[in-house]
Design an enzyme around this catalytic site. Structure first.
Site, PDB file in Angstrom:
ATOM      1  CD  GLU A  44      -2.066 -13.705   0.014  1.00 27.04           C
ATOM      2  OE1 GLU A  44      -3.208 -13.946   0.453  1.00 27.04           O
ATOM      3  OE2 GLU A  44      -1.101 -13.419   0.745  1.00 27.04           O
ATOM      4  CD  GLN A  89       4.708  11.541  -4.688  1.00 26.87           C
ATOM      5  OE1 GLN A  89       5.669  11.474  -3.903  1.00 26.87           O
ATOM      6  NE2 GLN A  89       3.571  12.139  -4.350  1.00 26.87           N
ATOM      7  N   GLY A  90       6.724   6.833  -7.898  1.00 25.96           N
ATOM      8  CA  GLY A  90       7.780   5.832  -8.000  1.00 25.96           C
ATOM      9  C   GLY A  90       8.108   5.121  -6.710  1.00 25.96           C
ATOM     10  CG  LEU A 139      -1.767   1.287   1.404  1.00 26.59           C
ATOM     11  CD1 LEU A 139      -2.751   1.448   0.241  1.00 26.59           C
ATOM     12  CD2 LEU A 139      -2.513   1.262   2.735  1.00 26.59           C
ATOM     13  CB  ILE A 140       1.919   3.754  -2.370  1.00 25.54           C
ATOM     14  CG1 ILE A 140       2.975   2.695  -2.722  1.00 25.54           C
ATOM     15  CG2 ILE A 140       2.528   5.146  -2.313  1.00 25.54           C
ATOM     16  CD1 ILE A 140       4.110   2.574  -1.750  1.00 25.54           C
ATOM     17  CB  ALA A 173       9.441   1.291  -8.770  1.00 28.01           C
ATOM     18  CD  GLN A 195      -2.276   5.804  -4.380  1.00 27.38           C
ATOM     19  OE1 GLN A 195      -2.988   6.174  -5.314  1.00 27.38           O
ATOM     20  NE2 GLN A 195      -2.749   5.035  -3.411  1.00 27.38           N
TER      21      GLN A 195
END
Length: 315
Positions: free
Chosen positions: A172, A146-147, A138-139, A150, A144
């Site tokens: 999962e 903004q990389g 979860l970001i 990753a 969100q």
């Protein structure tokens, strides 16, 4: 009568939550003494609005002093932002946690704001290894696109690379958004491997690709195949009809596997579908309908892969 929202929320979040804005504001002074939990694995900067913002990624477990209570509050976010999410059993010591914090300065003092986190479970892999499985990622909305996902995934990967007991990494039920980030990171890393060079890609998916992706990058066979398809699209000269045709047939052969009664995918469907559902899903599809479905699946998959390649080109 209106629903009792407070009662409904109280069933899902830990006790002690505040309902008074004044009480909440009064507690903000504690933020000045907050420090992230666990070991810092990575720090990086993100430019936003012409300014560099500092972020740090930490790894911890539930036994870290104070983290259990912090996680009880943190995990409530998954109920709001992840479909069908549920809480994990933190008493199982096989869980590990990776957290992203933004580090900023207020009145000369460093402070930290949670930006996102990931949960990971260490599954056993015969005979004496483990297979980490990514569970929740979860970001938070303000961070969100903004990389950060990753960066989080790359940091987690590097942490696994240094652990000889790790066989490979799985995820999962990954969401489309997470799978897109995973594809980007894995394709970027595999691009540097000898077995994924253009000339090798054009010869087809190989055991060497499976071996090298697992040994050097801890990528499992299924994900290695997906990365191969992404990078082979990159290697395919679309001005040459024979290369395009070869790529299309290669993908469609893989997409057609669930329709084969002796395939593993078909056997899996037998376990999850009732006989009448399985029959309606597969057996009643005519050859023409199957070809039409395969064409549609192929076009949708290639469109996904093109988006990954566009991001790779821009990175």
């Amino acid at each position: 009568m209106a629903d009792d929202i407070r009662k409904a929320i109280a069933e899902k979040i830990p006790p002690g939550f505040m309902t008074s804005l004044d009480d909440f504001i009064a507690t903000l002074a504690k933020d000045a003494t907050f420090k992230p939990f666990g070991e810092m694995l990575h720090s990086y900067k993100v430019e936003r609005d012409g300014k560099d913002r500092q972020f740090e990624i930490y790894k911890t477990n539930i036994d870290e002093p104070g983290f259990r209570e912090y996680h009880e509050r943190l995990q409530t976010f998954v109920l709001w932002y992840i479909d069908a999410a549920s809480y994990i059993d933190v008493d199982d010591d096989k869980w590990q946690f990776y957290l992203i914090f933004e580090k900023y300065v207020t009145n000369g003092d460093p402070m930290y704001a949670i930006a996102g986190y990931m949960t990971m479970y260490n599954y056993y892999a015969y005979p004496d290894q483990i297979r980490p499985r990514i569970s929740q990622v979860l970001i938070l909305p303000p961070f969100q696109k903004q990389g950060h996902c990753a960066q989080l995934l790359e940091t987690f990967y590097k942490d696994c690379y240094r652990r000889p007991e790790v066989l490979d990494i799985t995820a999962e039920d990954p969401s489309e958004n997470f799978q897109r980030v995973r594809d980007f990171v894995d394709a970027k890393n595999c691009f540097l491997l000898p077995s994924f060079k253009p000339e090798a890609l054009l010869r087809g998916f190989s055991q060497q690709m499976i071996y090298e992706a697992q040994q050097k990058l801890k990528i499992n066979k299924r994900q290695a195949r997906r990365v191969y398809e992404i990078l082979r699209l990159y290697a395919t000269d679309e001005s040459k009809p024979e290369e395009v045709r070869s790529y299309r047939l290669d993908l469609k052969k893989r997409l057609n596997q669930p329709f084969q009664k002796n395939s593993r995918d078909y056997q899996k469907l037998q376990h999850v579908l009732a006989p009448d559902e399985l029959s309606a899903t597969l057996s009643n599809i005519t050859g023409e309908e199957r070809m039409k479905l395969l064409d549609q699946m192929y076009e949708e998959l290639v469109e996904q892969y093109r988006r990954i390649l566009e991001r790779l080109a821009a990175s």
